[in-house]
Design an enzyme around this catalytic site. Structure first.
Site, PDB file in Angstrom:
ATOM      1  N   ASP A  31       0.757  -1.207  -0.043  1.00 53.51           N
ATOM      2  CA  ASP A  31      -0.031  -0.032   0.058  1.00 53.51           C
ATOM      3  C   ASP A  31       0.785   1.420  -0.099  1.00 53.51           C
ATOM      4  O   ASP A  31       2.039   1.213   0.077  1.00 53.51           O
ATOM      5  CB  ASP A  31      -0.864  -0.056   1.178  1.00 53.51           C
ATOM      6  N   GLU A  41       2.537   5.095  -3.883  1.00 55.67           N
ATOM      7  CA  GLU A  41       2.455   5.935  -5.270  1.00 55.67           C
ATOM      8  C   GLU A  41       3.801   6.752  -5.604  1.00 55.67           C
ATOM      9  O   GLU A  41       4.046   7.208  -6.634  1.00 55.67           O
ATOM     10  CB  GLU A  41       1.349   6.706  -5.383  1.00 55.67           C
ATOM     11  N   ASP A  77      -8.828   4.013  -2.159  1.00 51.78           N
ATOM     12  CA  ASP A  77      -9.759   4.524  -0.887  1.00 51.78           C
ATOM     13  C   ASP A  77     -11.117   5.263  -1.634  1.00 51.78           C
ATOM     14  O   ASP A  77     -11.364   6.228  -1.794  1.00 51.78           O
ATOM     15  CB  ASP A  77      -9.149   5.541  -0.096  1.00 51.78           C
TER      16      ASP A  77
END
Ligand code: GLC
Length: 808
Positions: free
Chosen positions: A392, A395, A472
């Site tokens: 997670d 990015e 999300d």
């Protein structure tokens, strides 16, 4: 459009050929067209002497020799292969790609299509009025991207909305479809790239880079599936996933102690919800230090893993890239000692603020850093026994803690194969490389096993390493609906193992008026019905939200959840075989209708229905309190899965609906391998193997069904078996089970054929011997149920050829 400040490519002054490459010198720029196959070429544009850039997306392979042929015809160069005709205008350089019939597939704008200004380099193409565009990775919006503008930049997009762009992954690939014929473009460049598919102009689309080279691959189908096949040849096919990972995953941020995990597993059992995996979110760690466990709340991780495994559950643990700045923490110290973390130009460390507070980030563009990280993943997995790794915040997300405080990313330097390039050049592949490091670490630890990795960020080719979820989202009807075109376009983009958080991650802000809109029973029911058909099916929610497990609502929601998850598990052999197909040809299990019905113009904008393989059409309910639903049925005959009613396609039907079900249609001729009721992977032997058949007169079909152990890589050594099932239905129905082939041997078992919605047979023969009707349905007999029009035939599944003749 590109007049102000832009330079445009000029005249071809000279030209060189080097085997399958053709280089056109146009003043300061050189354009190279390199053929990989007869249908596939790469076009790159360089400054003089600029070396070719490295790409981590593509699988290095030999494509074989082809003989492209060049003719010099007055104003044009004609480049011919066995599938394509490229016409290249000499002054200025302008490319038109045609098929063998002379039909233009892709055409530079006139007078020329290549423009640049500073570091921005653009390729502009004519946009036919009837062309549609799919793919672009993980994007908001509808299915057809005509009229949209997208940016490829990986970004933590917490609580994104219906038009937010960019999101977490960056996949600069799309498929253009015109009158059923497709081609693909993959702009392989890690810098931020952009695609304008007719937002700025009605008759031009363009794409471009903000740094580095213009470097794109062209793939000619014309079949859309063939385009995806070629693109995934280039960027890698998905390895077969472990079958347990196709089961239901139960998650929340966080199940934060071993007791809580055990409470969840107990409840899953008590409520009889099929489930294979539980996720452990960040609170299992010691102060959010990656590769550690909080010893108070998880005193014995291995013990917990083993207890869960005995009950049929696997654990997937989250691992973020950010490493806590803490002198007493070995991962931080190792990284510092070996200089593994990202630095600024002035040699100082780059700090972000993520869950652990002050954080540093590994430079995954370095191979030694990947190796180091992979080793830690390997050790973590070995020590704890967890089955899956969830990547997670990759990015990367570098400023979650203090959103108001600016974290400056200017002047960061990444190794990037020794090129020492800035953040902007590397962010799009950061998550990809982290997933790769994770994959390689796990594989080194257990070389024979299939591994499950889930990632939030990725670049083209991520399917080789990980499943992707869409981050999300919110618990809203908008997001439930949005997830469908998002996942379908990810599928077109070569990423088949995808899902959205079932139930929605964040329970608020869909609009300022509804600040505290919460997940209600209707929405969760609808989402579980839909999510049961996501390739990756995980229920997940944010910290402090209302519990979101299927039993937290009411009896009805629980019953719906059980029914739909059980259906997923019943059809698991079919789903798994869709992944087998995908591993061969890249075609995603969850498919936009246009993939199956390319010539049906109406399928171009069917945003909220999808196919599960070629046989099952799902029409999820995306509206609150809906009592009827319009469903578009493409060409063919379709059975209503719930009622058995038969429809003739190429029409929109209108169905009354209740909360109990979403419309599901089965294409006549469907052959669907199923398993008996199971709560988790290998809970029981697959006995009987059930084959559902949906015959309709005049329709023939066949499938090849693969079986293997579902968890090792032995299939790569040929350890699997296949059985071909064939249906021919004219006056009589003939169903053939071909001899089983291959070295994998299923345990002795029965085969149960279920012919759905048929009339009572007069006679059934197997290999010319008449079979007997028998109400107990013993092996070697058949049984018919009038009320449900179900014909069942049972026999020993001994791998030997059998031909059944059914007379009605
Ligand atoms: C990110 C993830 C989410 C996770 C949370 C805490 O927001 O997208 O799934 O629960 O971080 O780790």
């Amino acid at each position: 459009m590109f007049s102000r400040g832009y330079n445009t490519i000029g005249r071809i002054s000279s030209f060189e050929q080097d085997n399958q490459s053709f280089i056109f010198n146009c003043g300061e720029r050189r354009i190279k067209i390199h053929f990989l196959t007869d249908k596939m070429f790469r076009l790159s544009m360089h400054h003089h002497n600029l070396s070719e850039e490295h790409s981590c997306a593509i699988v290095q392979k030999e494509w074989g020799n082809i003989e492209p042929h060049l003719e010099d015809v007055e104003d044009l160069f004609l480049l011919k292969t066995r599938a394509l005709r490229l016409a290249i205008n000499k002054d200025p350089f302008r490319l038109v790609v045609r098929d063998l019939n002379g039909r233009a597939i892709l055409e530079d704008t006139e007078p020329a299509g290549v423009h640049w200004r500073g570091n921005r380099v653009i390729s502009a193409k004519k946009m036919p009025s009837d062309e549609h565009y799919y793919g672009f990775g993980e994007k908001t919006g509808g299915l057809d991207k005509r009229g949209c503008h997208y940016v490829m930049r990986t970004r933590d997009s917490i609580f994104y909305q219906g038009k937010t762009d960019p999101l977490y992954t960056a996949i600069p690939f799309f498929v253009g479809v015109r009158r059923g014929q497709g081609y693909g473009i993959f702009l392989d460049n890690n810098w931020e790239t952009f695609f304008d598919m007719g937002k700025k102009s009605n008759n031009i689309f363009f794409f471009g880079v903000t740094g580095g080279e213009l470097n794109y691959y062209f793939f000619y189908g014309p079949d859309i599936k063939e385009v995806i096949n070629q693109y995934t040849e280039l960027t890698g096919k998905i390895p077969l996933p472990p079958v347990w990972s196709l089961g239901y995953h139960q998650s929340r941020w966080s199940y934060k102690s071993d007791e809580e995990v055990m409470r969840i597993t107990d409840e899953l059992k008590r409520y009889e919800i099929p489930c294979d995996a539980i996720s452990l979110d960040i609170d299992y760690m010691d102060g959010f230090r990656v590769f550690t466990w909080d010893k108070r709340r998880f005193p014995d991780p291995r013990g917990l893993v083993e207890t869960c495994r005995k009950m049929g559950f696997r654990l997937c643990a989250i691992i973020d890239p950010g490493v806590k700045v803490d002198e007493n923490y070995d991962i931080f110290r190792e990284g510092i000692e070996n200089d593994y973390f990202i630095k600024r130009q002035d040699g100082t460390l780059f700090y972000g603020y993520v869950w652990p507070g002050k954080t540093v980030f590994p430079d995954f563009t370095r191979e030694d850093v990947q190796k180091w990280w992979g080793n830690h993943v390997k050790t973590f997995q070995k020590d704890s026994g967890v089955s899956g790794i969830w990547n997670d915040m990759n990015e990367p997300s570098y400023n979650i803690k203090y959103p108001l405080r600016q974290v400056n990313v200017n002047g960061l330097i990444f190794h990037d194969n020794g090129l020492n390039t800035p953040f902007e050049k590397n962010r799009n592949v950061f998550g990809f490389l982290m997933a790769r490091a994770t994959y390689e670490g796990l594989l080194e630890g257990e070389p024979d096993k299939r591994h499950f990795i889930l990632t939030r960020s990725g670049y083209a080719g991520i399917q080789k390493y990980a499943a992707v979820w869409t981050g999300d989202n919110t618990s809203s009807w908008e997001h439930l609906a949005l997830s469908i075109p998002m996942l379908l376009n990810l599928g077109v983009s070569g990423v088949p193992f995808v899902g959205a958080d079932i139930g929605g991650f964040a329970p608020w802000i869909t609009s300022p008026r509804k600040l505290f809109m919460k997940l209600n029973r209707e929405l969760i029911a609808r989402w579980i019905q839909l999510g049961s058909f996501y390739p990756f099916a995980r229920n997940h929610t944010i910290k402090f939200s209302k519990p979101q497990e299927p039993w937290q609502f009411d009896h009805k929601v629980l019953e719906i959840s059980k029914k739909y998850l059980k259906l997923r598990y019943r059809w698991m052999p079919y789903l798994y075989n869709l992944f087998v197909e995908c591993a061969h040809n890249g075609c995603p299990p969850m498919r936009a209708l246009i993939l199956e019905f390319p010539n049906d113009e109406r399928c171009h904008r069917v945003d909220h229905q999808f196919m599960w393989g070629e046989f099952i059409l799902i029409s999820p309910v995306i509206k609150k309190r809906a009592s009827v639903q319009d469903i578009y049925l493409p060409k063919g005959k379709w059975f209503d899965f719930h009622t058995g009613e038969l429809y003739v396609g190429e029409t929109t039907i209108n169905k009354p609906i209740t909360l109990d079900d979403i419309p599901i249609f089965i294409k006549a001729g469907a052959i669907i391998p199923c398993q008996p009721e199971m709560q988790f992977f290998k809970e029981k032997e697959l006995n009987p193997l059930i084959i559902e058949v949906y015959p309709a007169s005049g329709i023939s079909s066949a499938i090849v069904f693969q079986e293997d152990d579902g968890e090792t890589l032995d299939y790569r050594q040929g350890h699997y078996c296949t059985t071909r099932f064939e249906l021919i239905f004219d006056k009589e129905l003939q169903f053939t089970i071909y001899p089983r082939e291959g070295s994998f041997e299923p345990k002795p078992r029965d085969l149960l054929l279920q012919f759905k919605h048929v009339s009572r047979p007069k006679r059934i023969g197997m290999n010319s011997l008449e079979m007997k009707e028998n109400l107990l349905l013993e092996s070697g007999s058949w049984k018919y149920q009038e009320a449900s029009m179900l014909l069942e035939i049972k026999m020993k599944d001994d791998g030997v050829r059998k031909t059944l003749l059914i007379e009605f």
